[in-house]
Design a protein around this motif. Structure first.
Motif, PDB file in Angstrom:
ATOM      1  N   ALA A   6     -19.339   0.329   6.001  1.00  0.00           N
ATOM      2  CA  ALA A   6     -18.931  -1.093   5.820  1.00  0.00           C
ATOM      3  C   ALA A   6     -17.568  -1.100   5.171  1.00  0.00           C
ATOM      4  O   ALA A   6     -16.810  -1.880   5.692  1.00  0.00           O
ATOM      5  CB  ALA A   6     -19.728  -1.761   4.984  1.00  0.00           C
ATOM      6  N   GLN A   7     -17.325  -0.193   4.318  1.00  0.00           N
ATOM      7  CA  GLN A   7     -16.121  -0.040   3.639  1.00  0.00           C
ATOM      8  C   GLN A   7     -15.116   0.554   4.702  1.00  0.00           C
ATOM      9  O   GLN A   7     -13.734   0.079   4.734  1.00  0.00           O
ATOM     10  CB  GLN A   7     -16.096   0.839   2.486  1.00  0.00           C
ATOM     11  N   LEU A   8     -15.556   1.347   5.390  1.00  0.00           N
ATOM     12  CA  LEU A   8     -14.759   1.914   6.384  1.00  0.00           C
ATOM     13  C   LEU A   8     -14.207   0.870   7.105  1.00  0.00           C
ATOM     14  O   LEU A   8     -12.780   0.783   7.501  1.00  0.00           O
ATOM     15  CB  LEU A   8     -15.326   3.226   7.254  1.00  0.00           C
ATOM     16  N   ARG A   9     -14.882   0.216   7.764  1.00  0.00           N
ATOM     17  CA  ARG A   9     -14.612  -1.203   8.519  1.00  0.00           C
ATOM     18  C   ARG A   9     -13.415  -2.119   7.783  1.00  0.00           C
ATOM     19  O   ARG A   9     -12.386  -2.427   7.962  1.00  0.00           O
ATOM     20  CB  ARG A   9     -15.713  -1.852   8.864  1.00  0.00           C
ATOM     21  N   ASP A  10     -14.038  -2.471   6.502  1.00  0.00           N
ATOM     22  CA  ASP A  10     -13.140  -3.220   5.848  1.00  0.00           C
ATOM     23  C   ASP A  10     -11.939  -2.832   5.298  1.00  0.00           C
ATOM     24  O   ASP A  10     -10.867  -3.431   5.572  1.00  0.00           O
ATOM     25  CB  ASP A  10     -13.768  -3.670   4.421  1.00  0.00           C
ATOM     26  N   GLN A  11     -11.635  -1.504   5.326  1.00  0.00           N
ATOM     27  CA  GLN A  11     -10.428  -0.727   4.698  1.00  0.00           C
ATOM     28  C   GLN A  11      -9.494  -0.411   6.090  1.00  0.00           C
ATOM     29  O   GLN A  11      -8.473  -0.185   6.039  1.00  0.00           O
ATOM     30  CB  GLN A  11     -10.791   0.637   3.987  1.00  0.00           C
ATOM     31  N   GLY A  12     -10.073  -0.629   7.352  1.00  0.00           N
ATOM     32  CA  GLY A  12      -9.661  -0.289   8.387  1.00  0.00           C
ATOM     33  C   GLY A  12      -9.219   1.022   8.791  1.00  0.00           C
ATOM     34  O   GLY A  12      -8.338   1.442   9.481  1.00  0.00           O
ATOM     35  N   VAL A  13     -10.091   2.020   8.172  1.00  0.00           N
ATOM     36  CA  VAL A  13     -10.272   3.351   8.374  1.00  0.00           C
ATOM     37  C   VAL A  13     -10.707   3.701   9.975  1.00  0.00           C
ATOM     38  O   VAL A  13     -11.597   3.135  10.331  1.00  0.00           O
ATOM     39  CB  VAL A  13     -11.040   4.186   7.459  1.00  0.00           C
ATOM     40  N   ASP A  14      -9.783   4.148  10.858  1.00  0.00           N
ATOM     41  CA  ASP A  14     -10.029   4.499  12.161  1.00  0.00           C
ATOM     42  C   ASP A  14     -10.726   5.685  12.290  1.00  0.00           C
ATOM     43  O   ASP A  14     -10.162   6.731  12.118  1.00  0.00           O
ATOM     44  CB  ASP A  14      -8.860   4.245  13.128  1.00  0.00           C
ATOM     45  N   VAL A  15     -12.070   5.786  12.597  1.00  0.00           N
ATOM     46  CA  VAL A  15     -13.131   7.176  12.870  1.00  0.00           C
ATOM     47  C   VAL A  15     -13.230   7.146  14.382  1.00  0.00           C
ATOM     48  O   VAL A  15     -14.256   7.809  14.827  1.00  0.00           O
ATOM     49  CB  VAL A  15     -14.178   7.246  11.922  1.00  0.00           C
TER      50      VAL A  15
END
Ligand code: PGA
Length: 260
Positions: free
Chosen positions: A46-55
């Motif tokens: 969820a944090q990856l999404r919220d922080q806009g981390v592109d995986v």
């Protein structure tokens, strides 16, 4: 060395882990991630999404998988990771590998999975949870500290802890495929997350207990770059927690002050 970050909440811990993933990707465009299932890593995704981390184009290797569930079973770890990790983050499912998901014979699934990790250049950052038995991946007590990806029997404790994902306990598989402890040690960075008082005993044994296959998580003590992220409850019985807190707050070389 093991660094222990004591965080005020699981959300703060998930944000920290997502930030570490972002740093890894910034340092290495072709980075490879190790992903995990269970409840603990959900906040990280969820944090990856919220922080806009592109995986989206980052290859990801799972820690483990049940043996015996039909392909596409909603609780297979392949399905769980497709649903909870790949789909929300736009990851091409072909970039996700889960032990045994290539349809080949079970007896050689571990070796094939290891070969795939090697072909990808190794795992840069492996996300880990820890079970109440001290397992990481599904390496239950007694696992060789040098083990490779293989079939393991699950303990009754783990089967009962995971029964919440099934209609009844009898549906939980008895066996799994899991990255070995030796496999996990080859990831370049380990990030282990644990939240809540039910994990405090396992965390203390992993971080401070003797290195022993009786607590498979203690193998992290052999790894040169481990970050253990715990909330106050999971870290409550760590003997050296005040020291860990100080060391984490002063981990930047710029924060070191001359003694008065
Ligand atoms: P959990 O599982 O995140 O659901 O607590 C962790 C584990 O068993 O490794």
């Amino acid at each position: 060395m093991t660094e222990v970050a004591l965080v005020p909440s699981p959300e703060a811990g998930a944000a920290l882990a997502a930030g570490l993933i972002a740093e890894t990707l910034a340092q290495r465009a072709d980075a490879v991630l190790g992903v995990a299932t269970g409840s603990t890593p959900l906040g990280v995704w969820a944090q990856l999404r919220d922080q806009g981390v592109d995986v989206a184009s980052t290859p990801a290797f799972a820690l483990d998988e049940y043996v015996g569930l039909r392909t596409g079973h909603p609780e297979s770890y392949r399905s769980v990771l497709e649903r909870e990790y790949a789909a929300p983050l736009g990851v091409d499912p072909t970039l996700l590998r889960v032990p045994g998901d290539d349809g080949g014979p079970l007896a050689t699934a571990g070796a094939r999975f290891e070969a795939a990790i090697t072909r990808a250049g190794g795992i840069d950052l492996q996300i880990l949870g820890i079970g109440r038995t001290g397992h990481i991946g599904f390496n239950e007590p007694g696992s060789s500290l040098a083990s490779r990806t293989r079939v393991k029997a699950l303990t009754e404790q783990t089967r009962s802890d995971n029964a919440r994902f099934f209609d009844h306990a009898g549906q939980v598989p008895t066996h799994c495929l899991t990255q070995g402890l030796g496999t996990i040690l080859q990831a370049r960075t380990l990030v282990l997350l644990a939240f809540g008082s039910a994990k405090s005993n396992a965390v203390t044994r992993a971080v401070e207990g003797p290195l022993s296959s009786s607590c498979p998580g203690s193998v992290i003590q052999l790894h040169p770059h481990v970050i253990v992220i715990v909330d106050e409850e999971a870290g409550a019985s760590l003997e050296y927690r005040d020291y860990y807190r100080f060391a984490w707050e002063h981990r930047s070389l710029d924060s070191i002050q001359a003694p008065a």
